[in-house]
Design a protein around this motif. Structure first.
Motif, PDB file in Angstrom:
ATOM      1  N   SER A  58       0.874  -1.187  -0.043  1.00  0.00           N
ATOM      2  CA  SER A  58       0.136  -0.144  -0.084  1.00  0.00           C
ATOM      3  C   SER A  58       0.942   1.188  -0.158  1.00  0.00           C
ATOM      4  O   SER A  58       0.447   2.262  -0.498  1.00  0.00           O
ATOM      5  CB  SER A  58      -0.928  -0.073   1.251  1.00  0.00           C
ATOM      6  N   LEU A  59       2.002   1.186   0.402  1.00  0.00           N
ATOM      7  CA  LEU A  59       2.960   2.303   0.603  1.00  0.00           C
ATOM      8  C   LEU A  59       3.704   2.454  -0.862  1.00  0.00           C
ATOM      9  O   LEU A  59       4.187   3.585  -1.224  1.00  0.00           O
ATOM     10  CB  LEU A  59       4.202   1.935   1.424  1.00  0.00           C
ATOM     11  N   THR A  60       3.791   1.406  -1.461  1.00  0.00           N
ATOM     12  CA  THR A  60       4.736   1.419  -2.701  1.00  0.00           C
ATOM     13  C   THR A  60       3.875   1.447  -4.190  1.00  0.00           C
ATOM     14  O   THR A  60       4.266   1.904  -5.240  1.00  0.00           O
ATOM     15  CB  THR A  60       5.738   0.486  -2.771  1.00  0.00           C
ATOM     16  N   VAL A  61       2.658   0.894  -3.947  1.00  0.00           N
ATOM     17  CA  VAL A  61       1.982   0.510  -5.186  1.00  0.00           C
ATOM     18  C   VAL A  61       0.580   1.732  -5.455  1.00  0.00           C
ATOM     19  O   VAL A  61      -0.214   1.388  -4.380  1.00  0.00           O
ATOM     20  CB  VAL A  61       1.379  -0.654  -5.297  1.00  0.00           C
ATOM     21  N   LYS A  62       0.593   2.499  -6.088  1.00  0.00           N
ATOM     22  CA  LYS A  62      -0.475   3.639  -6.303  1.00  0.00           C
ATOM     23  C   LYS A  62      -1.957   3.022  -6.009  1.00  0.00           C
ATOM     24  O   LYS A  62      -2.714   3.405  -5.258  1.00  0.00           O
ATOM     25  CB  LYS A  62      -0.220   4.498  -7.281  1.00  0.00           C
ATOM     26  N   GLU A  63      -1.887   1.990  -6.892  1.00  0.00           N
ATOM     27  CA  GLU A  63      -3.377   1.629  -6.994  1.00  0.00           C
ATOM     28  C   GLU A  63      -3.698   0.257  -6.284  1.00  0.00           C
ATOM     29  O   GLU A  63      -4.884  -0.235  -6.470  1.00  0.00           O
ATOM     30  CB  GLU A  63      -3.749   0.952  -8.537  1.00  0.00           C
ATOM     31  N   ALA A  64      -2.949   0.021  -5.277  1.00  0.00           N
ATOM     32  CA  ALA A  64      -3.215  -0.835  -4.502  1.00  0.00           C
ATOM     33  C   ALA A  64      -4.606  -0.868  -3.672  1.00  0.00           C
ATOM     34  O   ALA A  64      -4.830   0.095  -2.969  1.00  0.00           O
ATOM     35  CB  ALA A  64      -2.209  -1.211  -3.380  1.00  0.00           C
ATOM     36  N   LYS A  65      -5.384  -1.982  -3.954  1.00  0.00           N
ATOM     37  CA  LYS A  65      -6.668  -2.131  -3.402  1.00  0.00           C
ATOM     38  C   LYS A  65      -6.874  -3.324  -2.095  1.00  0.00           C
ATOM     39  O   LYS A  65      -6.381  -4.486  -2.316  1.00  0.00           O
ATOM     40  CB  LYS A  65      -7.839  -2.462  -4.180  1.00  0.00           C
ATOM     41  N   ILE A  66      -6.563  -2.769  -0.941  1.00  0.00           N
ATOM     42  CA  ILE A  66      -6.657  -3.515   0.157  1.00  0.00           C
ATOM     43  C   ILE A  66      -7.567  -3.490   1.202  1.00  0.00           C
ATOM     44  O   ILE A  66      -7.874  -2.179   1.565  1.00  0.00           O
ATOM     45  CB  ILE A  66      -5.143  -3.302   1.007  1.00  0.00           C
ATOM     46  N   ASN A  67      -8.231  -4.438   1.646  1.00  0.00           N
ATOM     47  CA  ASN A  67      -9.190  -4.619   2.397  1.00  0.00           C
ATOM     48  C   ASN A  67      -8.729  -4.617   3.911  1.00  0.00           C
ATOM     49  O   ASN A  67      -8.255  -5.772   4.472  1.00  0.00           O
ATOM     50  CB  ASN A  67     -10.381  -5.537   2.267  1.00  0.00           C
ATOM     51  N   PHE A  68      -8.548  -3.627   4.540  1.00  0.00           N
ATOM     52  CA  PHE A  68      -7.619  -3.612   5.720  1.00  0.00           C
ATOM     53  C   PHE A  68      -8.577  -3.872   7.171  1.00  0.00           C
ATOM     54  O   PHE A  68      -8.204  -4.569   8.083  1.00  0.00           O
ATOM     55  CB  PHE A  68      -7.302  -2.039   6.379  1.00  0.00           C
ATOM     56  N   ASP A  69      -9.751  -3.547   6.783  1.00  0.00           N
ATOM     57  CA  ASP A  69     -10.812  -4.611   7.807  1.00  0.00           C
ATOM     58  C   ASP A  69     -10.726  -5.925   7.843  1.00  0.00           C
ATOM     59  O   ASP A  69     -10.456  -6.734   9.049  1.00  0.00           O
ATOM     60  CB  ASP A  69     -12.291  -4.199   7.399  1.00  0.00           C
ATOM     61  N   SER A  70     -10.530  -6.560   6.627  1.00  0.00           N
ATOM     62  CA  SER A  70     -10.589  -8.146   6.529  1.00  0.00           C
ATOM     63  C   SER A  70      -9.094  -8.359   7.126  1.00  0.00           C
ATOM     64  O   SER A  70      -8.783  -9.371   7.703  1.00  0.00           O
ATOM     65  CB  SER A  70     -10.481  -8.417   5.012  1.00  0.00           C
ATOM     66  N   GLN A  71      -8.116  -7.702   6.790  1.00  0.00           N
ATOM     67  CA  GLN A  71      -6.696  -8.003   7.372  1.00  0.00           C
ATOM     68  C   GLN A  71      -6.591  -7.801   8.945  1.00  0.00           C
ATOM     69  O   GLN A  71      -6.020  -8.652   9.522  1.00  0.00           O
ATOM     70  CB  GLN A  71      -5.682  -7.089   6.696  1.00  0.00           C
ATOM     71  N   LEU A  72      -7.492  -6.880   9.409  1.00  0.00           N
ATOM     72  CA  LEU A  72      -7.499  -6.953  10.911  1.00  0.00           C
ATOM     73  C   LEU A  72      -8.140  -8.046  11.327  1.00  0.00           C
ATOM     74  O   LEU A  72      -7.635  -8.561  12.362  1.00  0.00           O
ATOM     75  CB  LEU A  72      -8.237  -5.434  11.274  1.00  0.00           C
ATOM     76  N   GLU A  73      -9.369  -8.609  10.873  1.00  0.00           N
ATOM     77  CA  GLU A  73      -9.921  -9.799  11.236  1.00  0.00           C
ATOM     78  C   GLU A  73      -9.000 -11.034  11.413  1.00  0.00           C
ATOM     79  O   GLU A  73      -8.838 -11.796  12.291  1.00  0.00           O
ATOM     80  CB  GLU A  73     -11.070 -10.153  10.351  1.00  0.00           C
ATOM     81  N   LYS A  74      -8.083 -11.093  10.421  1.00  0.00           N
ATOM     82  CA  LYS A  74      -7.214 -12.325  10.004  1.00  0.00           C
ATOM     83  C   LYS A  74      -6.074 -12.255  11.080  1.00  0.00           C
ATOM     84  O   LYS A  74      -5.788 -13.067  11.659  1.00  0.00           O
ATOM     85  CB  LYS A  74      -6.578 -12.175   8.616  1.00  0.00           C
ATOM     86  N   LEU A  75      -5.899 -10.615  11.502  1.00  0.00           N
ATOM     87  CA  LEU A  75      -4.699 -10.805  12.481  1.00  0.00           C
ATOM     88  C   LEU A  75      -5.296 -11.110  13.811  1.00  0.00           C
ATOM     89  O   LEU A  75      -4.739 -11.738  14.546  1.00  0.00           O
ATOM     90  CB  LEU A  75      -4.157  -9.074  12.362  1.00  0.00           C
ATOM     91  N   GLU A  76      -6.606 -10.675  14.077  1.00  0.00           N
ATOM     92  CA  GLU A  76      -7.144 -10.763  15.533  1.00  0.00           C
ATOM     93  C   GLU A  76      -7.231 -12.463  15.876  1.00  0.00           C
ATOM     94  O   GLU A  76      -7.083 -12.749  16.933  1.00  0.00           O
ATOM     95  CB  GLU A  76      -8.485 -10.196  15.595  1.00  0.00           C
TER      96      GLU A  76
END
Length: 196
Positions: A58-76
């Motif tokens: 997300s820091l290096t690819v301008k068009e990166a589409k990342i669902n941070f909600d979903s990533q947070l669930e995976k981390l939890e």
């Protein structure tokens, strides 16, 4: 827990610099999580690795589409509970997850400064807790501040800060360089090294 002038200086940085700073510290916390998973078989440490890689993306690819909600669930789902393990490594692993959680929350809220300070604190706390555990006693902030391991952690945080603060605008080469340097070093803030 230990305070440092870096927390005041972080105010001068922009959002992308805060996120890069947090990603760098999470990169240094990752080996602690990796070692805990390897020791206990708790989960696949790659879960943490993949989430952190998406943040770098997300820091290096301008068009990166990342669902941070979903990533947070995976981390939890991948955060160990201290009561379930009788190995010390669970605490640095939890600190690593706390830091990555702060980073994900910063991506969700758009508020980066307070989360950057929390990640800095999580990283120094890991070092301080290990030092006190090894000494078998509580220590004052003043005592802790004089320990070489604490000084080294602050030095590395300051070094990352200075590199970022020197940038006029988002520097993709610097971001990629920091990421690859920390990944290649594969050594944590408490000296745990990833062996392939």
């Amino acid at each position: 827990m230990l305070r440092n002038p870096i927390h005041l200086r972080l105010e001068k940085l922009e959002s992308w610099q805060h996120v890069t700073f947090m990603a760098c510290l999470c990169e240094r916390l990752y080996p602690n999580y990796w070692a805990f998973c390897r020791q206990t078989g708790f989960t696949d440490a790659q879960r943490y690795r993949r989430i952190l890689d998406l943040i770098w993306e997300s820091l290096t690819v301008k068009e990166a589409k990342i669902n941070f909600d979903s990533q947070l669930e995976k981390l939890e789902e991948a955060i160990p509970l201290a009561d379930d393990f009788d190995v010390y490594g669970v605490y640095p692993a939890i600190d690593a997850c706390v830091a990555l959680s702060e980073l994900l929350h910063s991506r969700l809220s758009g508020e980066t400064l307070e989360h950057a300070i929390e990640v800095s604190k999580a990283s120094i706390t890991t070092v301080a807790m290990l030092e006190m555990t090894q000494a078998g006693r509580e220590m004052s902030d003043e005592e802790l501040g004089n320990l070489p391991a604490i000084e080294e952690e602050w030095d590395i945080q300051w070094e990352i800060f200075r590199l970022l603060a020197a940038c006029e605008e988002r520097d993709l080469e610097l971001i990629k360089g920091l990421r690859s340097d920390l990944r290649e070093a594969a050594i944590s803030n408490i000296g745990i090294k990833i062996e392939q």
